[in-house]
Design a protein around this motif. Structure first.
Motif, mmCIF file in Angstrom:
data_model
loop_
_atom_site.group_PDB
_atom_site.id
_atom_site.type_symbol
_atom_site.label_atom_id
_atom_site.label_comp_id
_atom_site.label_asym_id
_atom_site.label_seq_id
_atom_site.Cartn_x
_atom_site.Cartn_y
_atom_site.Cartn_z
ATOM 1 N N UNK A 54 0.848 -1.190 0.000
ATOM 2 C CA UNK A 54 0.000 0.000 0.000
ATOM 3 C C UNK A 54 0.885 1.242 0.000
ATOM 4 N N UNK A 55 0.272 2.367 -0.287
ATOM 5 C CA UNK A 55 0.910 3.663 -0.067
ATOM 6 C C UNK A 55 -0.142 4.620 0.477
ATOM 7 N N UNK A 56 0.307 5.547 1.315
ATOM 8 C CA UNK A 56 -0.575 6.561 1.873
ATOM 9 C C UNK A 56 -0.428 7.826 1.034
ATOM 10 N N UNK A 57 -1.512 8.515 0.843
ATOM 11 C CA UNK A 57 -1.475 9.794 0.142
ATOM 12 C C UNK A 57 -1.611 10.875 1.208
ATOM 13 N N UNK A 58 -0.564 11.693 1.344
ATOM 14 C CA UNK A 58 -0.586 12.724 2.374
ATOM 15 C C UNK A 58 0.288 13.908 1.937
ATOM 16 N N UNK A 59 0.144 15.046 2.615
ATOM 17 C CA UNK A 59 0.937 16.224 2.291
ATOM 18 C C UNK A 59 2.254 16.207 3.059
ATOM 19 N N UNK A 60 3.043 17.287 2.962
ATOM 20 C CA UNK A 60 4.359 17.294 3.596
ATOM 21 C C UNK A 60 4.294 17.377 5.115
ATOM 22 N N UNK A 61 3.109 17.642 5.664
ATOM 23 C CA UNK A 61 2.910 17.621 7.125
ATOM 24 C C UNK A 61 2.407 16.259 7.597
ATOM 25 N N UNK A 62 2.391 15.295 6.655
ATOM 26 C CA UNK A 62 1.937 13.931 6.928
ATOM 27 C C UNK A 62 0.466 13.882 7.329
ATOM 28 N N UNK A 63 -0.325 14.835 6.783
ATOM 29 C CA UNK A 63 -1.773 14.796 6.995
ATOM 30 C C UNK A 63 -2.380 13.821 5.994
ATOM 31 N N UNK A 64 -3.100 12.844 6.489
ATOM 32 C CA UNK A 64 -3.629 11.777 5.644
ATOM 33 C C UNK A 64 -4.764 12.282 4.758
ATOM 34 N N UNK A 65 -4.662 12.001 3.461
ATOM 35 C CA UNK A 65 -5.748 12.310 2.530
ATOM 36 C C UNK A 65 -6.420 11.037 2.018
ATOM 37 N N UNK A 66 -5.652 9.997 1.873
ATOM 38 C CA UNK A 66 -6.229 8.752 1.380
ATOM 39 C C UNK A 66 -5.212 7.628 1.394
ATOM 40 N N UNK A 67 -5.600 6.501 0.821
ATOM 41 C CA UNK A 67 -4.751 5.319 0.794
ATOM 42 C C UNK A 67 -4.983 4.590 -0.530
ATOM 43 N N UNK A 68 -3.949 3.943 -1.020
ATOM 44 C CA UNK A 68 -4.074 3.148 -2.239
ATOM 45 C C UNK A 68 -3.326 1.842 -2.010
ATOM 46 N N UNK A 69 -4.004 0.714 -2.241
ATOM 47 C CA UNK A 69 -3.414 -0.597 -1.984
ATOM 48 C C UNK A 69 -3.278 -1.375 -3.283
ATOM 49 N N UNK A 70 -2.519 -2.470 -3.206
ATOM 50 C CA UNK A 70 -2.405 -3.313 -4.399
ATOM 51 C C UNK A 70 -3.751 -3.919 -4.771
ATOM 52 N N UNK A 71 -4.646 -4.039 -3.786
ATOM 53 C CA UNK A 71 -6.005 -4.499 -4.091
ATOM 54 C C UNK A 71 -6.782 -3.467 -4.882
ATOM 55 N N UNK A 72 -6.537 -2.159 -4.605
ATOM 56 C CA UNK A 72 -7.187 -1.089 -5.363
ATOM 57 C C UNK A 72 -6.739 -1.096 -6.821
ATOM 58 N N UNK A 73 -5.513 -1.556 -7.053
ATOM 59 C CA UNK A 73 -5.000 -1.583 -8.427
ATOM 60 C C UNK A 73 -5.863 -2.476 -9.315
ATOM 61 N N UNK A 74 -6.316 -3.580 -8.771
ATOM 62 C CA UNK A 74 -7.193 -4.467 -9.557
ATOM 63 C C UNK A 74 -8.491 -3.756 -9.928
ATOM 64 N N UNK A 75 -8.973 -2.928 -9.017
ATOM 65 C CA UNK A 75 -10.185 -2.153 -9.300
ATOM 66 C C UNK A 75 -9.934 -1.123 -10.407
ATOM 67 N N UNK A 76 -8.747 -0.545 -10.414
ATOM 68 C CA UNK A 76 -8.394 0.463 -11.417
ATOM 69 C C UNK A 76 -8.383 -0.136 -12.815
ATOM 70 N N UNK A 77 -7.951 -1.387 -12.935
ATOM 71 C CA UNK A 77 -7.913 -2.038 -14.240
ATOM 72 C C UNK A 77 -9.307 -2.086 -14.889
ATOM 73 N N UNK A 78 -10.336 -2.107 -14.050
ATOM 74 C CA UNK A 78 -11.704 -2.164 -14.572
ATOM 75 C C UNK A 78 -12.269 -0.781 -14.893
ATOM 76 N N UNK A 79 -11.495 0.268 -14.630
ATOM 77 C CA UNK A 79 -11.996 1.639 -14.802
ATOM 78 C C UNK A 79 -11.682 2.211 -16.185
#
Length: 328
Positions: free
Chosen positions: A239-264
């Motif tokens: 996985x990777x976290x999506x955050x700014x330089x203050x480490x404020x969390x905006x979202x997350x993306x996992x290898x499981x999400x990648x399979x969902x992206x293939x269908x998009x």
């Protein structure tokens, strides 16, 4: 080596079931001995300022070692001393404030009897477990706990079987009654078992095993999807976290999400991670028990959790970390 033939009419299962029946009946009868003497013994041990010194010879000694270990691990400091060794110097391990728990089925153990005069001179309280309150040890003890059984499971009536089971159960009854009186907790239990799986499950916290600093996979929201995939590959946490330089969390993306992206039906080279990420992300505090984090992973069918304080990312904990730490 020649084969040894079983005698005709040998029935192992039948013999085993008979032993269980005899011992079940004996334990049902043991209920009558959880009486005022049992209460007095518990009160005496509860108020003890020293340690419980368990003694016994032969099979009683083996059972005594287990009782001492159970007491010690459940909040009642205890240790075992063999009566023979006690007569040759180890009696010095018994001090003021201690209590001796003597185990002798007959109540006539010579090894134990030889120690009693010295114990009495030192004013050491004596609790005895035996099948006979009128035995010599039973008569001189301050408190007698009866462990009498109707018969041994051994068909010869010789090998200690039912009697040792009854002794062990009486010891367990003492230990558990004292545990409840002390309000002994799971955390207290873990503190006396730090090296085992139970200790790890009850004491290990997420902060002890989480990935921090440069080990954290993260990208900012302007990153391309392909950059996020490279970060997932580099950090190897799935996985990777999506955050700014203050480490404020905006979202997350996992290898499981990648399979969902293939269908998009999107261009993987040009897509931004902000367009495909899952906002928020499941997170836990750094101070929670690792076993609680594991339970959350299993309930949500995920392999990683964000460790955060509010919206600020502190680290990542992965199922593999649980495995390595022995929590699973």
């Amino acid at each position: 080596m020649s084969n040894v033939e079983l005698p005709q009419g040998t029935h192992f299962q039948q013999a085993g079931k008979r032993v269980l029946e005899v011992e079940r009946n004996a334990l049902a009868q043991l209920d009558q001995y959880i009486n005022e003497d049992f209460s007095r013994a518990c009160e005496k041990i509860f108020q003890c300022r020293g340690k419980i010194v368990v003694m016994g010879v032969g099979k009683s000694g083996h059972i005594g070692r287990k009782i001492a270990a159970t007491l010690a691990s459940t909040g009642t400091p205890a240790f075992f001393v063999h009566p023979t060794e006690a007569g040759h110097g180890d009696l010095g391990m018994v001090g003021s404030g201690d209590i001796v728990l003597a185990i002798s089925n007959s109540g006539e153990s010579d090894e134990m009897l030889s120690l009693i005069p010295m114990l009495k001179r030192q004013h050491i309280p004596l609790i005895c477990m035996s099948s006979n309150p009128d035995s010599r040890i039973g008569k001189v003890s301050d408190i007698h706990l009866c462990i009498k059984v109707a018969e041994e499971a051994c068909p010869l009536g010789l090998a200690p079987t039912t009697s040792t089971t009854a002794t062990l159960v009486m010891g367990d009854a003492l230990a558990v009654a004292l545990l409840e009186a002390r309000d002994f907790t799971r955390e207290d239990f873990a503190r006396s078992h730090p090296g085992g799986t139970l200790g790890r499950k009850l004491l290990l916290r997420v902060s002890d095993i989480m990935h921090t600093g440069d080990q954290i996979p993260y990208v900012d929201s302007d990153a391309l999807l392909r950059d996020a995939l490279l970060e997932i590959t580099r950090k190897k946490l799935g996985l990777t976290v999506i955050c700014n330089n203050l480490m404020t969390i905006e979202g997350i993306f996992t290898d499981g999400d990648l399979r969902r992206v293939f269908d998009m039906d999107i261009n993987l080279n040009d897509a931004k991670i902000a367009d495909v990420m899952t906002r928020g992300g499941i997170r836990v505090g750094a101070n929670i028990l690792a076993v609680d984090a594991l339970n959350l992973m299993q309930a949500r069918s995920i392999t990683g959790l964000l460790v955060a304080e509010g919206d600020t990312l502190l680290g990542i904990v992965h199922m593999h970390d649980m495995l390595k730490a022995g929590v699973v």
